[in-house]
Write a protein that holds these residues in place. Structure first.
Motif, PDB file in Angstrom:
ATOM      1  N   ASN A 147      81.619  55.385  23.602  1.00 46.90           N
ATOM      2  CA  ASN A 147      80.565  54.922  24.514  1.00 46.90           C
ATOM      3  C   ASN A 147      80.581  53.412  24.771  1.00 46.90           C
ATOM      4  OD1 ASN A 147      77.656  54.944  25.672  1.00 46.90           O
ATOM      5  ND2 ASN A 147      77.509  53.613  23.877  1.00 46.90           N
TER       6      ASN A 147
ATOM      7  N   LEU B 125      72.809  54.286  26.452  1.00 46.08           N
ATOM      8  CA  LEU B 125      73.259  55.680  26.369  1.00 46.08           C
ATOM      9  C   LEU B 125      73.719  56.034  24.961  1.00 46.08           C
ATOM     10  CD1 LEU B 125      75.142  55.675  29.776  1.00 46.08           C
ATOM     11  CD2 LEU B 125      73.304  57.250  29.200  1.00 46.08           C
TER      12      LEU B 125
ATOM     13  N   THR C   7      78.314  49.444  15.631  1.00 46.08           N
ATOM     14  CA  THR C   7      77.741  48.302  16.332  1.00 46.08           C
ATOM     15  C   THR C   7      78.480  47.068  15.856  1.00 46.08           C
ATOM     16  OG1 THR C   7      75.752  46.954  16.664  1.00 46.08           O
ATOM     17  CG2 THR C   7      75.918  48.098  14.552  1.00 46.08           C
ATOM     18  N   ARG C   8      78.494  46.037  16.697  1.00 46.97           N
ATOM     19  CA  ARG C   8      79.142  44.794  16.255  1.00 46.97           C
ATOM     20  C   ARG C   8      78.244  44.033  15.288  1.00 46.97           C
ATOM     21  NH1 ARG C   8      79.870  42.478  22.031  1.00 46.97           N
ATOM     22  NH2 ARG C   8      78.026  43.786  22.208  1.00 46.97           N
TER      23      ARG C   8
ATOM     24  N   SER D  63      73.783  50.995  19.418  1.00 48.62           N
ATOM     25  CA  SER D  63      72.558  50.200  19.226  1.00 48.62           C
ATOM     26  C   SER D  63      71.672  50.148  20.454  1.00 48.62           C
ATOM     27  CB  SER D  63      72.924  48.770  18.799  1.00 48.62           C
ATOM     28  OG  SER D  63      73.521  48.083  19.877  1.00 48.62           O
ATOM     29  N   SER D  64      72.193  50.546  21.614  1.00 43.03           N
ATOM     30  CA  SER D  64      71.329  50.502  22.800  1.00 43.03           C
ATOM     31  C   SER D  64      71.788  51.496  23.855  1.00 43.03           C
ATOM     32  CB  SER D  64      71.272  49.076  23.379  1.00 43.03           C
ATOM     33  OG  SER D  64      72.336  48.837  24.257  1.00 43.03           O
TER      34      SER D  64
ATOM     35  N   PHE E 254      72.101  54.264  35.289  1.00 38.41           N
ATOM     36  CA  PHE E 254      71.127  54.726  34.287  1.00 38.41           C
ATOM     37  C   PHE E 254      70.292  53.567  33.779  1.00 38.41           C
ATOM     38  CE2 PHE E 254      71.369  59.227  33.093  1.00 38.41           C
ATOM     39  CZ  PHE E 254      72.275  59.637  34.065  1.00 38.41           C
TER      40      PHE E 254
ATOM     41  N   THR F 282      69.364  51.497  31.376  1.00 41.11           N
ATOM     42  CA  THR F 282      69.748  50.907  30.091  1.00 41.11           C
ATOM     43  C   THR F 282      69.887  49.399  30.314  1.00 41.11           C
ATOM     44  OG1 THR F 282      72.149  50.843  30.409  1.00 41.11           O
ATOM     45  CG2 THR F 282      71.211  52.968  29.736  1.00 41.11           C
TER      46      THR F 282
ATOM     47  N   ARG G 190      73.824  42.885  31.193  1.00 36.89           N
ATOM     48  CA  ARG G 190      74.942  42.364  30.391  1.00 36.89           C
ATOM     49  C   ARG G 190      76.227  42.229  31.198  1.00 36.89           C
ATOM     50  NH1 ARG G 190      73.198  46.323  25.425  1.00 36.89           N
ATOM     51  NH2 ARG G 190      71.590  44.947  24.613  1.00 36.89           N
TER      52      ARG G 190
ATOM     53  N   TYR H 299      86.434  46.442  36.301  1.00 38.37           N
ATOM     54  CA  TYR H 299      85.673  47.481  35.581  1.00 38.37           C
ATOM     55  C   TYR H 299      86.282  48.855  35.860  1.00 38.37           C
ATOM     56  CZ  TYR H 299      81.593  50.340  34.186  1.00 38.37           C
ATOM     57  OH  TYR H 299      80.757  51.270  33.606  1.00 38.37           O
TER      58      TYR H 299
HETATM   59  N1  NAP Z   1      73.908  52.249  32.330  1.00 37.44           N
HETATM   60  C1  NAP Z   1      74.640  52.596  33.382  1.00 37.44           C
HETATM   61  O1  NAP Z   1      74.171  52.534  34.530  1.00 37.44           O
HETATM   62  C2  NAP Z   1      76.047  53.081  33.184  1.00 37.44           C
HETATM   63  C3  NAP Z   1      76.661  53.709  34.274  1.00 37.44           C
HETATM   64  C4  NAP Z   1      77.937  54.188  34.139  1.00 37.44           C
HETATM   65  C5  NAP Z   1      78.586  54.073  32.936  1.00 37.44           C
HETATM   66  N2  NAP Z   1      77.988  53.455  31.883  1.00 37.44           N
HETATM   67  C6  NAP Z   1      78.749  53.345  30.628  1.00 37.44           C
HETATM   68  O2  NAP Z   1      77.944  53.755  29.549  1.00 37.44           O
HETATM   69  C7  NAP Z   1      78.381  53.120  28.361  1.00 37.44           C
HETATM   70  C8  NAP Z   1      77.167  52.596  27.619  1.00 37.44           C
HETATM   71  O3  NAP Z   1      76.521  51.633  28.412  1.00 37.44           O
HETATM   72  P1  NAP Z   1      74.931  51.452  28.428  1.00 37.44           P
HETATM   73  O4  NAP Z   1      74.475  51.680  29.788  1.00 37.44           O
HETATM   74  O5  NAP Z   1      74.318  52.217  27.356  1.00 37.44           O
HETATM   75  O6  NAP Z   1      74.837  49.885  28.174  1.00 37.44           O
HETATM   76  P2  NAP Z   1      74.283  49.027  26.940  1.00 37.44           P
HETATM   77  O7  NAP Z   1      72.894  49.389  26.671  1.00 37.44           O
HETATM   78  O8  NAP Z   1      74.633  47.629  27.284  1.00 37.44           O
HETATM   79  O9  NAP Z   1      75.147  49.516  25.702  1.00 37.44           O
HETATM   80  C9  NAP Z   1      76.496  49.220  25.605  1.00 37.44           C
HETATM   81  C10 NAP Z   1      76.960  49.326  24.162  1.00 37.44           C
HETATM   82  O10 NAP Z   1      78.343  48.945  24.145  1.00 37.44           O
HETATM   83  C11 NAP Z   1      78.567  47.951  23.166  1.00 37.44           C
HETATM   84  N3  NAP Z   1      79.207  46.789  23.793  1.00 37.44           N
HETATM   85  C12 NAP Z   1      78.780  46.100  24.880  1.00 37.44           C
HETATM   86  N4  NAP Z   1      79.592  45.059  25.119  1.00 37.44           N
HETATM   87  C13 NAP Z   1      80.537  45.087  24.162  1.00 37.44           C
HETATM   88  C14 NAP Z   1      81.630  44.249  23.881  1.00 37.44           C
HETATM   89  N5  NAP Z   1      81.917  43.169  24.608  1.00 37.44           N
HETATM   90  N6  NAP Z   1      82.409  44.551  22.842  1.00 37.44           N
HETATM   91  C15 NAP Z   1      82.140  45.634  22.072  1.00 37.44           C
HETATM   92  N7  NAP Z   1      81.087  46.455  22.280  1.00 37.44           N
HETATM   93  C16 NAP Z   1      80.300  46.182  23.328  1.00 37.44           C
HETATM   94  C17 NAP Z   1      77.226  47.518  22.595  1.00 37.44           C
HETATM   95  O11 NAP Z   1      77.258  47.761  21.193  1.00 37.44           O
HETATM   96  P3  NAP Z   1      76.855  46.647  20.101  1.00 37.44           P
HETATM   97  O12 NAP Z   1      76.244  45.479  20.812  1.00 37.44           O
HETATM   98  O13 NAP Z   1      75.882  47.370  19.238  1.00 37.44           O
HETATM   99  O14 NAP Z   1      78.129  46.351  19.415  1.00 37.44           O
HETATM  100  C18 NAP Z   1      76.201  48.415  23.258  1.00 37.44           C
HETATM  101  O15 NAP Z   1      75.508  49.204  22.320  1.00 37.44           O
HETATM  102  C19 NAP Z   1      79.358  52.022  28.781  1.00 37.44           C
HETATM  103  O16 NAP Z   1      80.683  52.448  28.485  1.00 37.44           O
HETATM  104  C20 NAP Z   1      79.171  51.932  30.286  1.00 37.44           C
HETATM  105  O17 NAP Z   1      80.349  51.549  30.940  1.00 37.44           O
HETATM  106  C21 NAP Z   1      76.722  52.957  31.976  1.00 37.44           C
END
Ligand code: NAP
Length: 285
Positions: free
Chosen positions: A85, A17, A36-37, A14-15, A183, A185, A190, A150
């Motif tokens: 993801n 990556l 998505t939840r 839903s958001s 990245f 996002t 959060r 983490y």
């Molecule tokens: N952005 C960065 O800088 C970065 C860097 C390194 C790694 N990552 C990794 O990339 C992945 C995606 O992150 P993002 O940057 O795209 O962040 P994001 O926009 O917050 O997206 C995270 C997604 O994970 C799900 N999620 C979040 N908290 C959750 C919870 N407590 N229980 C179940 N699902 C949950 C959400 O899905 P719903 O709310 O739709 O269920 C959401 O769509 C993550 O694994 C993160 O560790 C991100």
């Protein structure tokens, strides 16, 4: 892979990556299932997903019954590519973090992707093809101060995917561990921190690297310029890797991640050089 129209299953689509990967896979002509939840919220925040043919499935990978939901989805939709993801970051000092907070982080970042991978494997084995893609992090290889929880979740789930890559290689299934740097996002907005910080930062760690990390991670409402990663470019690189093929296990994304990995690899090299003689002297005579 299913001839012509591979099916992708993307968790947390839903958001951020996950959303970019899901939309890029749709653009490539694939069938895409996004988890998505909250399907209603996802329909509002990401209307383009279903408008372009994506299918939402409401599930929370952190719940133990998600294994059955993933298995049902994998069989019904004949999933070819799983993108593990969904995730969030918990930032706080080791001493300040409750065991329950570590468990919550592990449920989402470790057990969730483990359930999804286990549930999708039998369908992929039957086809003799497939990709299991983990969106890990530079934090899956480097544990900075304040990021122990983490990093523990990402190190642990990387271990599962690394081991799995060897287990399924001869079965035609490929595993890819993606390690993004920072990245653009909603991820940083959060971030969760220890409950105990609600009454103030811990006295014992004031002025240390932990306080610096926590201060830089809390209350982020707009992204600093230093965050350079473009999620759409990350998604393009991931989809392209499955099309052109890859012979690496880890795919770092972002210049910041490359620099950080080089630093850590240098550190490992220095440690090994400094301990080789000690290590070699401990075998039986
Ligand atoms: N952005 C960065 O800088 C970065 C860097 C390194 C790694 N990552 C990794 O990339 C992945 C995606 O992150 P993002 O940057 O795209 O962040 P994001 O926009 O917050 O997206 C995270 C997604 O994970 C799900 N999620 C979040 N908290 C959750 C919870 N407590 N229980 C179940 N699902 C949950 C959400 O899905 P719903 O709310 O739709 O269920 C959401 O769509 C993550 O694994 C993160 O560790 C991100």
């Amino acid at each position: 892979m299913t001839a012509g129209h591979p099916t992708w299953l993307v968790t947390g689509a839903s958001s951020g990556l996950g959303k970019s990967v899901a939309l890029e896979a749709l653009k490539a002509g694939y069938k895409v299932i996004g988890t998505t939840r909250d399907v209603n919220r996802a329909e509002t925040t990401c209307p383009e997903f279903s408008a372009r043919g994506g299918i939402w499935i409401g599930l929370d990978p952190a719940q133990s019954d998600s294994y059955e939901q993933f298995a049902k989805c994998s069989q019904e939709h004949n999933v070819d590519v799983l993108v593990n993801n969904a995730g969030y970051a918990f930032i706080g000092g080791v001493e300040d973090t409750r065991e329950s907070e570590v468990r919550d982080q592990m449920e989402v970042n470790f057990y969730g992707p483990l359930r999804a991978a286990r549930a999708c494997l039998s369908v992929m084995r039957a086809k003799g093809s497939g990709h299991i893609i983990l969106i890990s992090s530079g934090a899956g290889f480097i544990a900075r101060p304040g990021r122990g929880t983490y990093s523990a979740s990402k190190f642990a789930i990387e271990a599962i995917h690394e081991s799995l890559s060897h287990e399924v290689k001869s079965l035609g299934i490929k595993v890819l561990i993606v390690e993004p740097g920072a990245f653009r996002t909603p991820f940083s907005s959060r971030i969760l921190t220890p409950t105990q910080y609600t009454t103030g930062f811990s006295e014992g760690y004031k002025g240390t690297a932990v306080e610096h990390m926590v201060a830089g991670s809390r209350g982020i409402t707009s992204l600093p310029d230093s965050v350079k990663g473009d999620p759409d470019k990350a998604a393009q690189a991931i989809v392209k890797a499955t099309i052109t093929g890859y012979d690496y296990l880890r795919l770092p994304l972002g210049r910041d991640c490359v620099v950080a990995l080089e630093d850590k690899i240098g550190q490992l090299r220095r440690d090994l050089d400094g301990t080789r003689l000690i290590a070699m002297a401990t075998d039986v005579d």
